[in-house]
Write an enzyme that holds these catalytic residues in place. Structure first.
Site, PDB file in Angstrom:
ATOM      1  N   PRO A   1       0.793  -1.227   0.000  1.00 50.75           N
ATOM      2  CA  PRO A   1       0.000   0.000   0.000  1.00 50.75           C
ATOM      3  C   PRO A   1       0.827   1.280   0.000  1.00 50.75           C
ATOM      4  O   PRO A   1       1.846   1.374   0.700  1.00 50.75           O
ATOM      5  CB  PRO A   1      -0.796  -0.103   1.313  1.00 50.75           C
ATOM      6  CG  PRO A   1      -0.888  -1.554   1.587  1.00 50.75           C
ATOM      7  CD  PRO A   1       0.382  -2.160   1.057  1.00 50.75           C
ATOM      8  N   ASN A   2       0.349   2.211  -0.783  1.00 47.85           N
ATOM      9  CA  ASN A   2       0.875   3.582  -0.859  1.00 47.85           C
ATOM     10  C   ASN A   2       2.208   3.713  -1.595  1.00 47.85           C
ATOM     11  O   ASN A   2       2.674   4.830  -1.819  1.00 47.85           O
ATOM     12  CB  ASN A   2       0.984   4.215   0.550  1.00 47.85           C
ATOM     13  CG  ASN A   2      -0.352   4.240   1.245  1.00 47.85           C
ATOM     14  OD1 ASN A   2      -1.340   4.694   0.681  1.00 47.85           O
ATOM     15  ND2 ASN A   2      -0.408   3.732   2.462  1.00 47.85           N
TER      16      ASN A   2
ATOM     17  N   ARG B   1       5.170  11.112  -2.424  1.00 44.01           N
ATOM     18  CA  ARG B   1       4.908  10.766  -1.020  1.00 44.01           C
ATOM     19  C   ARG B   1       6.158  10.995  -0.162  1.00 44.01           C
ATOM     20  O   ARG B   1       7.167  10.307  -0.333  1.00 44.01           O
ATOM     21  CB  ARG B   1       4.496   9.292  -0.938  1.00 44.01           C
ATOM     22  CG  ARG B   1       4.274   8.792   0.468  1.00 44.01           C
ATOM     23  CD  ARG B   1       4.166   7.279   0.513  1.00 44.01           C
ATOM     24  NE  ARG B   1       3.943   6.830   1.870  1.00 44.01           N
ATOM     25  CZ  ARG B   1       4.107   5.576   2.270  1.00 44.01           C
ATOM     26  NH1 ARG B   1       4.491   4.636   1.426  1.00 44.01           N
ATOM     27  NH2 ARG B   1       3.897   5.262   3.524  1.00 44.01           N
TER      28      ARG B   1
ATOM     29  N   TYR C   1      11.291   8.981   1.638  1.00 42.51           N
ATOM     30  CA  TYR C   1      11.337   7.874   0.671  1.00 42.51           C
ATOM     31  C   TYR C   1      12.094   8.197  -0.615  1.00 42.51           C
ATOM     32  O   TYR C   1      12.248   7.316  -1.464  1.00 42.51           O
ATOM     33  CB  TYR C   1       9.899   7.442   0.326  1.00 42.51           C
ATOM     34  CG  TYR C   1       9.125   6.950   1.532  1.00 42.51           C
ATOM     35  CD1 TYR C   1       9.542   5.826   2.237  1.00 42.51           C
ATOM     36  CD2 TYR C   1       7.982   7.621   1.982  1.00 42.51           C
ATOM     37  CE1 TYR C   1       8.855   5.379   3.358  1.00 42.51           C
ATOM     38  CE2 TYR C   1       7.283   7.175   3.091  1.00 42.51           C
ATOM     39  CZ  TYR C   1       7.721   6.059   3.775  1.00 42.51           C
ATOM     40  OH  TYR C   1       7.041   5.602   4.879  1.00 42.51           O
TER      41      TYR C   1
ATOM     42  N   ASN D   1       8.370  -5.265  -0.539  1.00 42.87           N
ATOM     43  CA  ASN D   1       8.216  -4.081   0.296  1.00 42.87           C
ATOM     44  C   ASN D   1       6.717  -3.994   0.571  1.00 42.87           C
ATOM     45  O   ASN D   1       5.946  -3.559  -0.285  1.00 42.87           O
ATOM     46  CB  ASN D   1       8.712  -2.812  -0.390  1.00 42.87           C
ATOM     47  CG  ASN D   1       8.627  -1.603   0.542  1.00 42.87           C
ATOM     48  OD1 ASN D   1       7.979  -1.663   1.584  1.00 42.87           O
ATOM     49  ND2 ASN D   1       9.286  -0.517   0.152  1.00 42.87           N
TER      50      ASN D   1
ATOM     51  N   ALA E   1       3.109  -0.446   4.983  1.00 43.52           N
ATOM     52  CA  ALA E   1       2.664  -0.530   6.381  1.00 43.52           C
ATOM     53  C   ALA E   1       2.112  -1.902   6.749  1.00 43.52           C
ATOM     54  O   ALA E   1       2.017  -2.230   7.939  1.00 43.52           O
ATOM     55  CB  ALA E   1       1.627   0.551   6.654  1.00 43.52           C
TER      56      ALA E   1
ATOM     57  N   GLU F   1      12.847  -9.135   2.431  1.00 41.89           N
ATOM     58  CA  GLU F   1      12.006  -7.984   2.811  1.00 41.89           C
ATOM     59  C   GLU F   1      12.820  -6.715   2.600  1.00 41.89           C
ATOM     60  O   GLU F   1      13.989  -6.676   3.009  1.00 41.89           O
ATOM     61  CB  GLU F   1      11.627  -8.138   4.294  1.00 41.89           C
ATOM     62  CG  GLU F   1      10.926  -6.925   4.890  1.00 41.89           C
ATOM     63  CD  GLU F   1      10.777  -7.028   6.419  1.00 41.89           C
ATOM     64  OE1 GLU F   1      11.180  -8.057   7.008  1.00 41.89           O
ATOM     65  OE2 GLU F   1      10.278  -6.057   7.004  1.00 41.89           O
TER      66      GLU F   1
ATOM     67  N   HIS G   1      12.888  -2.230   2.575  1.00 39.76           N
ATOM     68  CA  HIS G   1      12.277  -0.926   2.861  1.00 39.76           C
ATOM     69  C   HIS G   1      13.223   0.166   2.377  1.00 39.76           C
ATOM     70  O   HIS G   1      14.448   0.027   2.489  1.00 39.76           O
ATOM     71  CB  HIS G   1      12.043  -0.750   4.367  1.00 39.76           C
ATOM     72  CG  HIS G   1      11.149  -1.806   4.929  1.00 39.76           C
ATOM     73  ND1 HIS G   1       9.790  -1.802   4.738  1.00 39.76           N
ATOM     74  CD2 HIS G   1      11.431  -2.933   5.620  1.00 39.76           C
ATOM     75  CE1 HIS G   1       9.270  -2.871   5.300  1.00 39.76           C
ATOM     76  NE2 HIS G   1      10.247  -3.591   5.842  1.00 39.76           N
TER      77      HIS G   1
ATOM     78  N   ARG H   1      12.334   4.880  13.123  1.00 40.74           N
ATOM     79  CA  ARG H   1      11.163   5.751  12.992  1.00 40.74           C
ATOM     80  C   ARG H   1      10.172   5.521  14.156  1.00 40.74           C
ATOM     81  O   ARG H   1      10.594   5.150  15.236  1.00 40.74           O
ATOM     82  CB  ARG H   1      10.536   5.534  11.613  1.00 40.74           C
ATOM     83  CG  ARG H   1      11.499   5.883  10.470  1.00 40.74           C
ATOM     84  CD  ARG H   1      10.887   5.652   9.102  1.00 40.74           C
ATOM     85  NE  ARG H   1       9.704   6.500   8.912  1.00 40.74           N
ATOM     86  CZ  ARG H   1       8.803   6.306   7.944  1.00 40.74           C
ATOM     87  NH1 ARG H   1       8.972   5.299   7.093  1.00 40.74           N
ATOM     88  NH2 ARG H   1       7.775   7.105   7.836  1.00 40.74           N
TER      89      ARG H   1
HETATM   90  C1  DQA Z   1       8.263   1.414   3.993  1.00 37.34           C
HETATM   91  C2  DQA Z   1       8.275   1.627   5.519  1.00 37.34           C
HETATM   92  C3  DQA Z   1       6.900   1.413   6.118  1.00 37.34           C
HETATM   93  O1  DQA Z   1       6.924   1.647   7.511  1.00 37.34           O
HETATM   94  C4  DQA Z   1       5.905   2.352   5.485  1.00 37.34           C
HETATM   95  O2  DQA Z   1       4.608   2.109   5.991  1.00 37.34           O
HETATM   96  C5  DQA Z   1       5.917   2.314   4.002  1.00 37.34           C
HETATM   97  C6  DQA Z   1       7.208   2.265   3.325  1.00 37.34           C
HETATM   98  C7  DQA Z   1       9.622   1.765   3.356  1.00 37.34           C
HETATM   99  O3  DQA Z   1       9.860   1.357   2.223  1.00 37.34           O
HETATM  100  O4  DQA Z   1      10.417   2.468   3.983  1.00 37.34           O
HETATM  101  O5  DQA Z   1       4.888   2.377   3.344  1.00 37.34           O
HETATM  102  O6  DQA Z   1       8.004   0.041   3.735  1.00 37.34           O
END
Ligand code: DQA
Length: 145
Positions: free
Chosen positions: A11-12, A19, A24, A75, A78, A99, A101, A108
């Site tokens: 998501p997102n 964003r 990011y 990735n 959240a 995994e 990020h 954070r």
């Molecule tokens: C993320 C870190 C997560 O905590 C966050 O909710 C994201 C992006 C990252 O790539 O840093 O959506 O996965």
């Protein structure tokens, strides 16, 4: 025949670029995926990418990957911090699992310090921005030998 990597974006992440670029970076998801795919091709991998804002889509892609992919790079956004269902799906996948990020969740907010996925993947790469994708590919290549 090239080995397949399923690259999953939760998501997102479709909003990357606009964003929170201070967290990011300014690159779009398309740019990350294009670079990852180009580098993967050089190493003999093909890449299938799915971005979804829906948990079930990601879970079904992981189920299907059991028949087609040698590795999953995820990735989960959240969902990383909340989804036991995603963790259960990944646990069923027998190939290499990484995994990733862009940011470093451990540095954070406290709710980002937990990863439901960490225990079912081979390893986690976080905090290196776009380079996280390069490092994940390197890990997949080394673990796939
Ligand atoms: C993320 C870190 C997560 O905590 C966050 O909710 C994201 C992006 C990252 O790539 O840093 O959506 O996965």
């Amino acid at each position: 025949m090239s080995k397949e990597i399923l690259l999953l974006s939760g998501p997102n992440l479709d909003q990357l670029g606009s964003r929170s670029p201070e967290i990011y970076g300014s690159q779009t998801l398309e740019e990350h995926v294009a670079r990852f795919s180009e580098q993967a091709k050089i190493l003999g991998f093909s890449v299938v990418h799915l971005q979804s804002n829906f948990e079930g889509d990601l879970i079904e892609a992981i189920h299907a990957a059991r028949e087609s992919a040698q590795a999953i790079v995820i990735n989960a956004g959240a969902l990383t911090h909340t989804s036991w269902a995603l963790a259960d799906a990944l646990a069923m996948f027998g190939g290499v699992k990484v995994e990733i990020h862009l940011s470093n969740p451990a540095a954070r907010e406290p709710y980002r310090h937990v990863s439901t996925l960490a225990g079912v993947v081979d390893g986690s790469i976080a905090g290196f921005g776009a380079t996280s994708y390069d490092l994940a590919l390197d890990a997949v290549a080394r673990l796939s030998i």
